[in-house]
Design a protein around this motif. Structure first.
Motif, mmCIF file in Angstrom:
data_model
loop_
_atom_site.group_PDB
_atom_site.id
_atom_site.type_symbol
_atom_site.label_atom_id
_atom_site.label_comp_id
_atom_site.label_asym_id
_atom_site.label_seq_id
_atom_site.Cartn_x
_atom_site.Cartn_y
_atom_site.Cartn_z
ATOM 1 N N ARG A 164 0.861 -1.443 -0.037
ATOM 2 C CA ARG A 164 -0.102 0.047 -0.050
ATOM 3 C C ARG A 164 0.838 1.255 0.125
ATOM 4 O O ARG A 164 0.242 2.392 -0.292
ATOM 5 N N ASN A 165 2.125 1.090 0.177
ATOM 6 C CA ASN A 165 2.925 2.260 -0.079
ATOM 7 C C ASN A 165 3.762 2.430 -1.315
ATOM 8 O O ASN A 165 4.470 3.326 -1.574
ATOM 9 N N ARG A 225 4.272 2.533 -5.398
ATOM 10 C CA ARG A 225 3.664 3.518 -6.578
ATOM 11 C C ARG A 225 2.404 3.190 -7.257
ATOM 12 O O ARG A 225 1.467 4.137 -7.533
ATOM 13 N N PRO A 226 2.042 1.793 -7.644
ATOM 14 C CA PRO A 226 0.814 1.518 -8.295
ATOM 15 C C PRO A 226 -0.221 1.680 -7.377
ATOM 16 O O PRO A 226 -1.371 2.437 -7.695
ATOM 17 N N TYR A 227 -0.078 1.679 -5.857
ATOM 18 C CA TYR A 227 -1.306 1.825 -5.124
ATOM 19 C C TYR A 227 -1.715 3.233 -4.877
ATOM 20 O O TYR A 227 -2.834 3.821 -5.208
ATOM 21 N N ARG A 228 -0.566 4.072 -4.804
ATOM 22 C CA ARG A 228 -0.557 5.563 -4.786
ATOM 23 C C ARG A 228 -1.454 6.225 -6.028
ATOM 24 O O ARG A 228 -2.327 6.892 -5.905
ATOM 25 N N ARG A 229 -0.749 5.505 -7.139
ATOM 26 C CA ARG A 229 -1.434 5.865 -8.497
ATOM 27 C C ARG A 229 -3.092 5.627 -8.422
ATOM 28 O O ARG A 229 -3.843 6.374 -8.677
ATOM 29 N N LEU A 230 -3.472 4.437 -8.094
ATOM 30 C CA LEU A 230 -4.766 4.048 -8.016
ATOM 31 C C LEU A 230 -5.509 4.913 -7.113
ATOM 32 O O LEU A 230 -6.548 5.453 -7.267
ATOM 33 N N CYS A 231 -4.964 5.386 -5.810
ATOM 34 C CA CYS A 231 -5.738 6.282 -4.844
ATOM 35 C C CYS A 231 -5.562 7.756 -5.658
ATOM 36 O O CYS A 231 -6.941 8.135 -5.531
ATOM 37 N N LEU A 246 -9.457 4.801 0.275
ATOM 38 C CA LEU A 246 -10.037 3.846 -0.793
ATOM 39 C C LEU A 246 -10.349 2.616 -0.299
ATOM 40 O O LEU A 246 -9.539 2.093 0.693
ATOM 41 N N ASP A 247 -11.406 2.377 -0.705
ATOM 42 C CA ASP A 247 -11.960 1.335 0.094
ATOM 43 C C ASP A 247 -12.210 0.064 -1.329
ATOM 44 O O ASP A 247 -12.201 0.335 -2.479
ATOM 45 N N GLY A 279 -9.845 -9.871 -2.572
ATOM 46 C CA GLY A 279 -10.115 -8.838 -3.452
ATOM 47 C C GLY A 279 -8.532 -8.223 -3.971
ATOM 48 O O GLY A 279 -7.717 -8.629 -3.192
ATOM 49 N N ASP A 280 -8.606 -7.960 -5.052
ATOM 50 C CA ASP A 280 -7.172 -7.460 -5.733
ATOM 51 C C ASP A 280 -7.007 -6.134 -5.289
ATOM 52 O O ASP A 280 -7.700 -4.972 -5.500
ATOM 53 N N LEU A 281 -5.777 -5.685 -4.594
ATOM 54 C CA LEU A 281 -5.421 -4.648 -4.234
ATOM 55 C C LEU A 281 -5.550 -3.488 -5.247
ATOM 56 O O LEU A 281 -5.903 -2.218 -5.132
ATOM 57 N N LEU A 282 -5.008 -3.882 -6.618
ATOM 58 C CA LEU A 282 -4.723 -2.760 -7.544
ATOM 59 C C LEU A 282 -5.709 -2.799 -8.740
ATOM 60 O O LEU A 282 -5.512 -1.974 -9.684
ATOM 61 N N ASP A 283 -6.734 -3.408 -8.621
ATOM 62 C CA ASP A 283 -7.671 -3.638 -9.505
ATOM 63 C C ASP A 283 -8.806 -2.187 -9.566
ATOM 64 O O ASP A 283 -9.372 -2.084 -8.422
ATOM 65 N N PRO A 284 -8.852 -1.240 -10.563
ATOM 66 C CA PRO A 284 -9.586 -0.200 -10.518
ATOM 67 C C PRO A 284 -11.072 -0.567 -10.280
ATOM 68 O O PRO A 284 -11.644 0.149 -9.798
ATOM 69 N N THR A 285 -11.493 -1.883 -10.641
ATOM 70 C CA THR A 285 -12.946 -2.127 -10.799
ATOM 71 C C THR A 285 -13.432 -2.587 -9.180
ATOM 72 O O THR A 285 -14.717 -2.610 -8.746
ATOM 73 N N ASN A 286 -12.237 -2.621 -8.446
ATOM 74 C CA ASN A 286 -12.370 -3.192 -7.046
ATOM 75 C C ASN A 286 -12.400 -1.980 -5.919
ATOM 76 O O ASN A 286 -12.876 -2.009 -4.867
ATOM 77 N N ALA A 287 -12.037 -0.802 -6.619
ATOM 78 C CA ALA A 287 -11.795 0.442 -5.801
ATOM 79 C C ALA A 287 -12.954 1.447 -5.777
ATOM 80 O O ALA A 287 -13.730 1.469 -6.747
ATOM 81 N N ARG A 288 -13.064 1.700 -4.512
ATOM 82 C CA ARG A 288 -14.349 2.677 -4.452
ATOM 83 C C ARG A 288 -13.855 3.810 -3.444
ATOM 84 O O ARG A 288 -12.970 3.742 -2.423
ATOM 85 N N SER A 289 -14.531 5.033 -3.463
ATOM 86 C CA SER A 289 -14.213 6.160 -2.830
ATOM 87 C C SER A 289 -15.226 6.154 -1.558
ATOM 88 O O SER A 289 -16.267 5.741 -1.597
#
Length: 94
Positions: A6-7, A9-15, A50-51, A60-70
Motif C-alpha cells: 500500500r506504500n 507507486r501503483p497503489y498511490r496511483r490508484l488512490c 480507498l475502499d 479482492g485485488d489490491l490494484l484492480d480499479p474495478t474493485n476500488a471505491r471512494s
C-alpha cells in the motif's frame, strides 16, 4: 522482503485516480471532503480513503480499479472486511 504494497507507486496511483473522480462515498452517498490531506486526513472521519468492494482479506485485488471505491474513513472502518451493499437511502424525510 517486499514491504507494504500500500506504500508502492501503483497503489498511490490508484488512490490518486480514484480521488480525481471526486465521487461521493459509495457506502453512505454523502460528499467526501477531498481537500483534507496528510495528517488532517488521518484525523478526520470525513476524509477520503480507498475502499475495496471485495475486501483484500476475502480475495479482492489490491490494484484492480474495478474493485476500488471512494469512501469516508469512517464508513470504510465501520464496514470492516464484510461484503455489503451500499447503505439504503430513504426516499423521503420522515
Amino acid at each position: 522482503m517486499a514491504g507494504n504494497p500500500r506504500n508502492g507507486r501503483p497503489y498511490r496511483r490508484l488512490c490518486a485516480q480514484q480521488r480525481a473522480l471526486g465521487l461521493p462515498c459509495w457506502r453512505c452517498g454523502q460528499r467526501i471532503d477531498y481537500s483534507l490531506t496528510g495528517a488532517a486526513a488521518q484525523r478526520s472521519r470525513w476524509a477520503f480513503t480507498l475502499d475495496h468492494a471485495i475486501p483484500l482479506s476475502l480475495g479482492g485485488d489490491l490494484l484492480d480499479p474495478t474493485n476500488a471505491r471512494s469512501a469516508h474513513r469512517r464508513c470504510n472502518s465501520a464496514r470492516g472486511n464484510r461484503i455489503t451493499q451500499p447503505l439504503a437511502r430513504a426516499s423521503r424525510r420522515w
